[in-house]
Design a protein around this motif. Structure first.
Motif, PDB file in Angstrom:
ATOM      1  N   ASP A   1      15.720  -2.602  42.976  1.00 10.14           N
ATOM      2  CA  ASP A   1      16.827  -1.859  43.575  1.00 10.14           C
ATOM      3  C   ASP A   1      16.492  -0.375  43.679  1.00 10.14           C
ATOM      4  O   ASP A   1      16.808   0.276  44.693  1.00 10.14           O
ATOM      5  CB  ASP A   1      18.098  -2.042  42.749  1.00 10.14           C
ATOM      6  CG  ASP A   1      18.661  -3.451  42.888  1.00 10.14           C
ATOM      7  OD1 ASP A   1      18.158  -4.198  43.757  1.00 10.14           O
ATOM      8  OD2 ASP A   1      19.590  -3.789  42.135  1.00 10.14           O
ATOM      9  N   ASP A   2      15.855   0.159  42.650  1.00 12.02           N
ATOM     10  CA  ASP A   2      15.455   1.568  42.666  1.00 12.02           C
ATOM     11  C   ASP A   2      14.433   1.832  43.770  1.00 12.02           C
ATOM     12  O   ASP A   2      14.479   2.875  44.436  1.00 12.02           O
ATOM     13  CB  ASP A   2      14.879   1.981  41.312  1.00 12.02           C
ATOM     14  CG  ASP A   2      15.931   2.006  40.217  1.00 12.02           C
ATOM     15  OD1 ASP A   2      17.129   2.076  40.563  1.00 12.02           O
ATOM     16  OD2 ASP A   2      15.558   1.951  39.034  1.00 12.02           O
TER      17      ASP A   2
ATOM     18  N   ILE B   1      14.892   4.453  46.807  1.00 11.54           N
ATOM     19  CA  ILE B   1      13.946   5.548  47.068  1.00 11.54           C
ATOM     20  C   ILE B   1      13.492   5.517  48.517  1.00 11.54           C
ATOM     21  O   ILE B   1      13.434   6.555  49.190  1.00 11.54           O
ATOM     22  CB  ILE B   1      12.745   5.441  46.109  1.00 11.54           C
ATOM     23  CG1 ILE B   1      13.176   5.753  44.687  1.00 11.54           C
ATOM     24  CG2 ILE B   1      11.627   6.395  46.546  1.00 11.54           C
ATOM     25  CD1 ILE B   1      12.094   5.501  43.642  1.00 11.54           C
TER      26      ILE B   1
ATOM     27  N   GLN C   1      25.163   1.768  48.520  1.00  7.92           N
ATOM     28  CA  GLN C   1      24.647   3.008  47.958  1.00  7.92           C
ATOM     29  C   GLN C   1      24.993   4.200  48.848  1.00  7.92           C
ATOM     30  O   GLN C   1      25.280   5.292  48.354  1.00  7.92           O
ATOM     31  CB  GLN C   1      23.135   2.906  47.776  1.00  7.92           C
ATOM     32  CG  GLN C   1      22.714   1.960  46.665  1.00  7.92           C
ATOM     33  CD  GLN C   1      21.211   1.848  46.542  1.00  7.92           C
ATOM     34  OE1 GLN C   1      20.469   2.223  47.445  1.00  7.92           O
ATOM     35  NE2 GLN C   1      20.742   1.322  45.410  1.00  7.92           N
TER      36      GLN C   1
END
Length: 447
Positions: A16-17, A21, A60
Motif C-alpha cells: 500500500d505504501d 508513493i 487516499q
C-alpha cells in the motif's frame, strides 16, 4: 479467480505504501501496474485487482484533500524551524476563511536575491496542482547566466488585487528591496499591480509576447517586401538600436520606403515601442534579457519533472524544495570540479612557481566559501575567476586515457574511469588535507 473474492485478497501495508508513493510522484496508473507485473512475474500472480488499486488511490486522495492545508502549513513550520530565514505569507478570505493565495521563499532563494535580484522576470502558469491555482515564479539569472528562482506563489486568480498582494509579499520578503527592471507579459492586471507596488522599478514587456500576436501579418509583409529586405532591416533595427531619436528616424524611413505605414501590425509595434524595444532601455542593466523566457523555462522544469494537475498543495511545496536541492546538487558538482582542477594544478605545476603560490592561497579560501554554503556570493565568484585565470589549460583526463608508460612511478592513481592527474610534487599535504569533496577521492603516491 480466488483473488476476486474478498477473503482471498492479500495486500500488505508495504505494498500500500508503494502504491501511495507512486501516486504522489505522478506515476501513471498503467505504469504502476507494469511495475507490479514485473515484481510478481505476471498479472496473473497478483493477490489483488486493478480495481482494488484504483479504489485505494481514490480513498487516499480524499484523505489527503481533507488535510492538505494542514500538512502544507506543517511543512512550512518545519522549514521555519530548520531555517529561521524561511519566509511564507498566506492570504485568507476574511469572511469565509478560505485560502486565496500563498507565497513562500526559502532561505537560499532570499540569499540569491541579494546577489542577483537586480533584474527579474515574472510569469504565471497553470495545471501545476490539484486546486488549479495559477503558479507564479520570480526568476532571474545568476553570475553564470543560469536560472535562479527567488520565490513562488499559488494564486486564487490573476486579478490586480491578487497580484498586488503577491508583489507586496515579495517586497516584504526581500526587505523592501525592489528590482531595477522587471520583465512580464502584457497582462493589464499585472501591469497595474507593478506600477503600484514596484514604483521604483522599470517595467519592461516581453518581446516574444508582443511580436507573437502579429506574427502572421508580419510574415505576409516580409514576403511582400522581400526585394527590399524588410525582415532583415526591421529585425536589425530592433536588435541593434542606437539612440531613441535615431531609432525613430530609421523606423519612419523604413516604413515610408516600404509603404506600410497603415499596416496594423507595424502600428501596434510602434505604439508599444517604449515598453519593449531595447533602445528605450539604454543605460539600464537588463542582463541581456528581452523576454520572460527564464520564468517560462523554470515553470516548465517544475511541470515536466515534479508536479502536475493532480499534485496536492503540500506535495507541491515539497517538490519545489526538491527542485532547488537538485539545482544545488548540480552546482556542488561544478564546485568540486573547480577544486579538483585547482588541486591538479598544484600537482603538475613547477616548484616555486608564482602561480602555484597564488593557488596555495586561493584554494583554502575557495574551500572555506564552499563549506560555508556561500557558493552564490561575489567572494566565491571572484575566487573562482582567479582560479580560472591561473589554470586555463589544465584538463582532467580519464584514467583510461593516461599513458601509464609515460609516468610509471609518479602518478596520482585512482581506479579506472575516475579522474586522474599526471606527475606530482612534494609538500602538498597541507592543501590536500582540506579537500573534503565527495565527488572524487585523490590519493598521493610519493616516491
Amino acid at each position: 479467480m480466488v483473488r476476486y473474492m474478498h477473503i482471498h485478497k492479500q495486500r500488505d501495508a508495504a505494498l500500500d505504501d508503494l502504491f501511495a508513493i507512486m501516486a504522489r510522484n505522478g506515476v501513471a496508473h498503467q505504469a504502476a501496474m507494469n511495475v507490479m507485473s514485473e515484481l510478481y512475474g505476471g498479472r496473473q500472480n497478483w493477490p489483488f485487482t486493478e480495481k482494488d488499486v484504483k479504489s485505494m488511490n481514490a480513498e487516499q486522495a480524499r484523505e489527503e484533500k481533507d488535510v492538505d492545508l494542514e500538512k502544507l502549513f506543517q511543512f512550512f513550520r518545519e522549514c521555519k524551524t530548520s531555517n529561521e530565514y524561511f519566509y511564507f505569507d498566506v492570504d485568507f478570505d476574511p469572511k469565509t476563511k478560505v485560502l486565496r493565495s500563498i507565497f513562500w521563499s526559502h532561505a537560499s532563494q532570499r540569499d540569491e536575491y541579494k546577489d542577483f535580484g537586480d533584474v527579474i522576470t515574472f510569469d504565471t502558469t497553470h495545471k501545476t496542482n490539484r486546486k488549479n491555482m495559477p503558479l507564479g515564479m520570480f526568476v532571474g539569472p545568476n553570475n553564470n547566466l543560469k536560472n535562479v528562482s527567488f520565490g513562488q506563489a499559488l494564486l486564487r486568480d490573476e486579478t490586480t488585487k491578487s497580484f498586488k498582494w503577491l508583489f507586496e509579499s515579495f517586497k516584504s520578503c526581500m526587505g523592501g528591496h525592489q528590482p531595477y527592471v522587471i520583465l512580464t507579459d502584457e497582462d493589464a492586471a499585472m501591469k497595474e499591480a507593478i506600477r503600484t507596488v514596484f514604483d521604483k522599478s522599470q517595467h519592461r514587456n516581453c518581446r516574444w509576447h508582443i511580436t507573437r500576436a502579429w506574427e502572421y501579418k508580419l510574415d505576409k509583409l516580409y514576403i511582400q517586401h522581400k526585394d527590399k529586405n524588410l525582415k532583415e532591416r526591421l529585425e536589425s533595427l530592433i536588435n541593434y538600436p542606437v539612440g531613441p531619436t535615431q531609432f525613430e528616424e530609421e523606423w519612419n524611413k523604413l516604413v515610408h520606403e516600404c509603404e506600410i505605414a497603415d499596416n496594423p501590425a507595424i502600428n501596434a509595434l510602434w505604439e508599444k515601442r517604449k515598453s519593449w524595444i531595447a533602445t528605450y532601455f539604454k543605460g539600464m542593466y537588463c542582463d541581456r534579457m528581452t523576454s520572460t523566457q527564464r520564468s517560462e523555462s523554470q515553470n516548465r522544469v517544475l511541470k515536466d519533472g515534479y508536479v502536475n494537475n493532480t499534485t496536492t498543495l503540500q506535495t507541491f511545496a515539497k517538490r519545489v524544495l526538491d527542485s532547488l536541492q537538485h539545482t544545488d546538487h548540480m552546482d556542488a558538482g561544478l564546485f568540486c570540479m573547480h577544486i579538483i582542477r585547482a588541486f591538479t594544478h598544484l600537482q603538475v605545476g613547477p616548484r616555486g612557481d608564482t602561480e602555484q603560490l597564488r593557488m596555495l592561497k586561493l584554494l583554502p579560501k575557495l574551500m572555506r566559501l564552499g563549506k560555508a554554503e556561500s557558493k552564490t556570493d561575489r567572494a566565491y565568484a571572484e575566487t573562482v575567476r582567479h582560479l580560472d585565470r591561473i589554470t586555463p589549460r589544465i584538463e582532467l583526463l580519464q584514467a583510461t586515457e593516461v599513458d601509464s608508460s609515460m609516468h610509471p612511478t609518479n602518478s596520482i592513481g585512482v581506479e579506472s574511469g575516475e579522474l586522474q592527474a599526471v606527475d606530482t610534487i612534494q609538500n602538498v599535504d597541507a592543501v590536500a588535507s582540506t579537500l573534503d569533496c565527495s565527488a572524487a577521492v585523490v590519493e598521493t603516491n610519493e616516491n
